[in-house]
Scaffold this active site. Sequence first.
Site, PDB file in Angstrom:
ATOM      1  N   PHE A 201       0.140   2.002   3.597  1.00  0.00           N
ATOM      2  CA  PHE A 201       0.092   2.722   4.864  1.00  0.00           C
ATOM      3  C   PHE A 201       1.025   2.078   5.872  1.00  0.00           C
ATOM      4  CE2 PHE A 201      -1.572   3.426   9.148  1.00  0.00           C
ATOM      5  CZ  PHE A 201      -1.557   4.811   9.182  1.00  0.00           C
ATOM      6  N   VAL A 202       1.749   2.934   6.586  1.00  0.00           N
ATOM      7  CA  VAL A 202       2.605   2.500   7.692  1.00  0.00           C
ATOM      8  C   VAL A 202       2.158   3.259   8.934  1.00  0.00           C
ATOM      9  CG1 VAL A 202       4.968   2.443   8.595  1.00  0.00           C
ATOM     10  CG2 VAL A 202       4.541   1.978   6.171  1.00  0.00           C
TER      11      VAL A 202
ATOM     12  N   GLY B 178       7.763   1.752   4.898  1.00  0.00           N
ATOM     13  CA  GLY B 178       6.974   1.995   3.687  1.00  0.00           C
ATOM     14  C   GLY B 178       7.765   1.670   2.435  1.00  0.00           C
TER      15      GLY B 178
ATOM     16  N   ASN C 209      -2.826  14.526   0.013  1.00  0.00           N
ATOM     17  CA  ASN C 209      -1.799  13.665   0.601  1.00  0.00           C
ATOM     18  C   ASN C 209      -0.411  14.068   0.080  1.00  0.00           C
ATOM     19  OD1 ASN C 209      -0.270  11.651   1.729  1.00  0.00           O
ATOM     20  ND2 ASN C 209      -1.456   9.959   0.865  1.00  0.00           N
TER      21      ASN C 209
ATOM     22  N   TYR D 202       6.332   8.929  -3.046  1.00  0.00           N
ATOM     23  CA  TYR D 202       6.364   8.243  -4.339  1.00  0.00           C
ATOM     24  C   TYR D 202       7.345   8.909  -5.307  1.00  0.00           C
ATOM     25  CZ  TYR D 202       2.419   5.631  -2.567  1.00  0.00           C
ATOM     26  OH  TYR D 202       1.623   4.818  -1.807  1.00  0.00           O
TER      27      TYR D 202
END
Length: 162
Positions: free
Chosen positions: A89-90, A100, A127, A134
Site C-alpha cells: 500500500f502507498v 509502489g 481491487n 501487478y
Amino acid sequence: MSTVVSFRIAELKDSEEILRALRSLAKSIGIPRRLKSTREDIETAGFGPRREFTVMLAEANGGIAGICLYFPMFSTWMGKPGLYIQDLFVHEECRSARIGEKLLRYVAWTAQNQGYHYLRLTVDHGNHAGARFYLRHGFQPAKDETMYRLDGAAFEEFCSGN
C-alpha cells in the site's frame, strides 16, 4: 523532480503507522469492515517472540509513504523458497512518484539477495487498480490453482473434529 525514497524494515514503534496504512488500504478497496487487526495484533505478530511477518517501509518527504507486508513461504512444486506479499500500500498523496513500484522492487531485490526465488500474492476481486499494477510489472494470474480459505467458525469446528 524525482521524489527521494528510502526503505527500512519496520520496528515496533511503527505499529500504528502500519495499522493506519492497512486501514487506508481496506477503505480504498471498499472493504473497511473486513480489517480486524488491531495495533496489539500487529505488535504481537510482527514484533513479538514469534515474528509472523516483516514490513518494509518506504519513506519520502519526511514520513511513511507506503508499506509492504510479507512473509516466507516454500513451493514444493518449484523446490524453492519465496515471499508471499500480503499487503502493498502507498498513501494516496505519494502515488504519483512510483513509490509502489520502487517498494516492490526493493522487496524483490532484498528477497533475491536473501536466497528467495519468487514473489507470490493475491489481489482482492474488487481491487482492479491493484490487479492492473501487478500485471503492468510482470505478475500473472495463476491459472492452475484456486485459493481456498478455512476460517472463523468453520476453522474452529474443523479443529475440534466435528
